[in-house]
Design an enzyme around this catalytic site. Structure first.
Site, mmCIF file in Angstrom:
data_model
loop_
_atom_site.group_PDB
_atom_site.id
_atom_site.type_symbol
_atom_site.label_atom_id
_atom_site.label_comp_id
_atom_site.label_asym_id
_atom_site.label_seq_id
_atom_site.Cartn_x
_atom_site.Cartn_y
_atom_site.Cartn_z
ATOM 1 N N LYS A 12 0.852 -1.194 0.000
ATOM 2 C CA LYS A 12 0.000 0.000 0.000
ATOM 3 C C LYS A 12 0.879 1.233 0.000
ATOM 4 O O LYS A 12 2.067 1.199 0.371
ATOM 5 C CB LYS A 12 -0.937 0.024 1.215
ATOM 6 C CG LYS A 12 -0.230 0.011 2.591
ATOM 7 C CD LYS A 12 0.240 1.366 3.096
ATOM 8 C CE LYS A 12 0.886 1.267 4.475
ATOM 9 N NZ LYS A 12 1.585 2.526 4.872
ATOM 10 N N ASP A 137 -1.959 -1.937 10.538
ATOM 11 C CA ASP A 137 -2.235 -1.904 9.105
ATOM 12 C C ASP A 137 -3.002 -3.138 8.635
ATOM 13 O O ASP A 137 -3.556 -3.142 7.527
ATOM 14 C CB ASP A 137 -0.936 -1.789 8.307
ATOM 15 C CG ASP A 137 -0.349 -0.384 8.329
ATOM 16 O OD1 ASP A 137 -1.040 0.548 8.787
ATOM 17 O OD2 ASP A 137 0.808 -0.221 7.900
#
Length: 292
Positions: A12, A137
């Protein structure tokens, strides 16, 4: 029961990241726009004949005996009662300590792999509970994988992330630009990055960065993006390689450039795919660079 499953774990980047002041519990809340990119680790999970066992091998990287995989496995077994062991083979492409979420993504893909292998049929609530026991995350990556209805990510996923990462609101993801990643080959630990932010006093509250602000800016032409990452200034000040990479990618013709997460990976966003290819050809002479 499946005997073996192979999955991908995507990286990401953060398009804008606001760090809020340190809380009473010692942690910081964040507000950030996350989006996946198609740089992926490959994970193969097989059933082992060893009970209560999670063995992990990763070519080119020595993992500690206690790692995100073993942590995720233990949490999964406590929740489900599964006692069968697993062996995990990891092919890493996402750099460690690069701000791309590789470890968290690996753990999220691994959890969904063992759910498939053992047929435990975990709900989204249960997956999110396990994510919270592994890493902040993980919430985002778990949502991303569940949204795709598969442990392999077939489409981009974007979300506004709040709190310690547990509040994840999906946004309509874009796929009309290219992202060039540059890895300065330095590792920035997350605790150090937060300490640098605290010392610099850049936990900004004087700008709007709620979900409506982030989504509105994300929908605009990339040339109009003015996202801010609160980690960037203090981290580039402490790591010359990060500063140098940001300067280089800023001069490469990118429509927008910044650092991802707490670093050290920096990225450039290009509306023109041909310009992205030209920038890659130049930057990869000096840096480890990949176009995604």
């Amino acid at each position: 029961m499946h005997e073996c499953v192979t999955v991908l774990a995507p990286a990401k980047i953060n398009l804008g990241l606001q760090v809020l002041p340190r809380r009473n519990d010692g942690f910081h809340s964040i507000r950030s726009l996350f989006t996946t990119v198609n740089l992926c680790d490959r994970i193969t999970v097989s059933v082992s004949d060893k009970k209560n066992f999670c063995g992990v091998s990763c070519e080119g990287m020595a993992l500690p005996s206690e790692n995100t995989f073993t942590k995720a496995y233990k949490a999964f077994c406590v929740l489900t009662g599964v006692e069968s062991g697993v062996s995990v083979e990891v092919t890493k492409h996402i750099p460690s300590g690069g701000g791309l979420g590789g470890g968290s993504s690996d753990a999220s893909s691994f959890l969904q792999s063992i759910d498939t292998i053992f047929g435990t049929g975990l709900s989204e609530t249960e997956f999110m509970k396990l994510s919270g026991e592994v890493g902040s995350d993980c919430f985002f990556f778990t949502k991303a994988l569940l949204a795709c209805k598969n442990t392999v990510l077939f489409r981009p996923f974007a979300a506004f992330v709040e709190g310690r990462g547990e509040v994840v609101t999906e946004l309509r993801a874009r796929n009309d630009y290219s992202v060039l990643l540059v890895m300065p080959e330095v590792s920035v630990s997350t605790p150090l990055a937060y300490n640098l932010v605290d010392a610099a006093g850049t936990t900004a509250l004087d700008r709007n960065f709620g979900i409506e602000d982030a989504a509105g800016l994300y929908a605009k032409d990339v040339l109009e993006w003015n996202f801010v990452n609160d980690f960037t200034l203090p981290v580039r000040g402490a790591f010359e390689k990060v500063n140098e990479a940001l300067n280089d990618i800023g001069e490469s013709g990118a429509d927008f450039a910044d650092m991802s997460g707490s670093g050290s990976t920096v990225f450039g966003v290009f509306s023109d795919a041909a310009q992205a290819q030209k920038a890659l050809a130049v930057l990869q002479k000096k840096w480890r660079a990949v176009l995604v």
